[in-house]
Write a protein that holds these residues in place. Structure first.
Motif, short mmCIF file in Angstrom:
data_model
loop_
_atom_site.label_atom_id
_atom_site.label_comp_id
_atom_site.label_asym_id
_atom_site.label_seq_id
_atom_site.Cartn_x
_atom_site.Cartn_y
_atom_site.Cartn_z
N ILE A 198 10.30 29.22 47.10
CA ILE A 198 11.72 29.28 47.47
C ILE A 198 12.32 30.63 47.11
CG2 ILE A 198 14.01 28.36 46.95
CD1 ILE A 198 12.59 25.62 46.59
N LYS A 199 12.01 31.11 45.92
CA LYS A 199 12.54 32.40 45.48
C LYS A 199 12.07 33.52 46.39
CE LYS A 199 13.14 31.23 40.59
NZ LYS A 199 12.73 31.52 39.20
N SER A 209 -1.49 19.68 48.08
CA SER A 209 -0.04 19.62 47.99
C SER A 209 0.50 20.67 47.02
CB SER A 209 0.40 18.23 47.56
OG SER A 209 -0.13 17.92 46.28
N MET A 210 1.72 21.07 47.25
CA MET A 210 2.37 22.08 46.42
C MET A 210 3.09 21.43 45.24
SD MET A 210 5.30 24.81 47.68
CE MET A 210 4.27 25.35 49.06
N SER A 211 2.94 21.99 44.04
CA SER A 211 3.64 21.46 42.88
C SER A 211 5.10 21.92 42.90
CB SER A 211 2.97 21.95 41.58
OG SER A 211 3.18 23.35 41.42
N ARG A 212 5.92 21.32 42.08
CA ARG A 212 7.33 21.69 42.01
C ARG A 212 7.49 23.15 41.57
NH1 ARG A 212 12.28 19.18 41.63
NH2 ARG A 212 13.88 20.28 40.40
N GLU A 213 6.66 23.56 40.60
CA GLU A 213 6.73 24.94 40.11
C GLU A 213 6.34 25.93 41.21
OE1 GLU A 213 5.27 22.44 38.50
OE2 GLU A 213 6.83 22.21 36.97
N GLN A 258 15.37 26.38 52.47
CA GLN A 258 16.20 25.19 52.54
C GLN A 258 15.36 23.92 52.68
OE1 GLN A 258 18.62 26.37 55.87
NE2 GLN A 258 20.29 27.14 54.57
N ALA A 259 14.30 24.00 53.48
CA ALA A 259 13.41 22.84 53.67
C ALA A 259 12.71 22.46 52.37
CB ALA A 259 12.39 23.15 54.77
N LEU A 260 12.25 23.48 51.64
CA LEU A 260 11.56 23.21 50.37
C LEU A 260 12.52 22.66 49.33
CD1 LEU A 260 9.23 26.35 50.15
CD2 LEU A 260 8.49 23.96 50.31
N MET A 261 13.73 23.17 49.29
CA MET A 261 14.72 22.67 48.33
C MET A 261 15.04 21.21 48.62
SD MET A 261 17.40 25.78 47.47
CE MET A 261 17.52 26.52 49.10
N LEU A 262 15.10 20.86 49.90
CA LEU A 262 15.36 19.47 50.28
C LEU A 262 14.18 18.58 49.95
CD1 LEU A 262 17.26 17.45 51.68
CD2 LEU A 262 16.17 18.08 53.85
N GLU A 263 12.98 19.06 50.26
CA GLU A 263 11.77 18.27 50.01
C GLU A 263 11.56 17.97 48.54
OE1 GLU A 263 6.89 18.63 50.51
OE2 GLU A 263 8.21 20.08 51.51
N PHE A 264 11.77 19.00 47.69
CA PHE A 264 11.52 18.85 46.26
C PHE A 264 12.78 18.54 45.47
CE2 PHE A 264 7.78 21.07 47.71
CZ PHE A 264 6.75 20.55 46.93
#
Length: 234
Positions: A12-13, A2-6, A35-41
């Motif tokens: 995203i950047k 899984s991907m961490s928030r950082e 957009q998907a990552l911003m929503l997920e995290f």
């Protein structure tokens, strides 16, 4: 894995950068991924460029007035917010300062503190070993060394203020929003002033000012225009 928030923020950047591509298909895919990552995290797009940078302090619990003066000057110049965390000998952790602001301001602030903090501590050690070598009462020696450091910090203020950094609009509001979401309510502290209510030896302060004139704040990491002014020195 899984991907961490950082890691998600970095992804995203990169996606947002690709979303500006001249290839419309590639740009659309990148934007959807961002957009998907911003929503997920649950990442607020307004806060993507708000970052933190840490640097260590030598104190165990509460910083002295002169150290607080140094970090406060840097914080204001970089338009950052600041957190101080006490160390815990049981867990082997050191006290640290955390600069919070718009990228790359916190990294520049951390760099400036690290460089100047090492220099003032070296100057303090030299002052104690030379000018204060005949002072036999330890607490008096420490108090006078604190005054020396206050003078030293005052002498390097223009080096810090002279750092040229661009700060985007709504910086204060966005940092406040980040702080509320990430750190919530924080306790305050008062720096330790060993000379409060004591007779002041102004010659120690002036000695610190004189010593501070030789301080240098040379160019930092690879930061392009944001770091150019770090080449300024006395």
């Amino acid at each position: 894995m899984s991907m961490s928030r950082e890691e998600a923020i970095l992804k995203i950047k990169k996606c947002l950068a690709l979303s500006k591509s001249g290839n419309e298909h590639e740009a659309a895919i990148a934007l959807r991924q961002a957009q998907a990552l911003m929503l997920e995290f649950q990442i607020d797009p307004d806060l993507l460029d708000i970052v933190e940078a840490n640097c260590s302090s030598n104190v165990k619990k509460t910083p002295q007035t002169w150290e607080a003066m140094l970090v406060s000057t840097i914080t204001k110049s970089m338009q950052c917010r600041l957190i101080f965390s006490s160390g815990n000998p049981f867990y082997g952790t050191k006290a640290q300062w955390t600069f919070i602001g718009v990228d790359p301001a916190p990294e520049i602030a951390s760099y400036a503190f690290d460089v100047l903090y090492r220099q003032v501590n070296r100057a303090r050690k030299s002052f104690i070993e030379t000018s204060l070598k005949r002072v036999t009462v330890k607490k008096n020696k420490v108090r006078r060394a604190d005054l020396f450091c206050e003078g030293w910090v005052e002498a390097v203020r223009h080096l810090i203020i002279g750092i040229n950094i661009e700060v985007v609009a709504n910086t204060t509001a966005r940092i406040t929003k980040y702080m509320d979401q990430t750190h919530g309510s924080l306790n305050s502290f008062t720096p330790k002033d060993r000379n409060k209510g004591k007779t002041i030896n102004h010659s120690d302060y002036r000695a610190g000012q004189q010593s501070g004139k030789s301080a240098q704040l040379n160019q930092a990491m690879n930061g392009g225009k944001q770091y150019e002014r770090l080449g300024t020195s006395l």
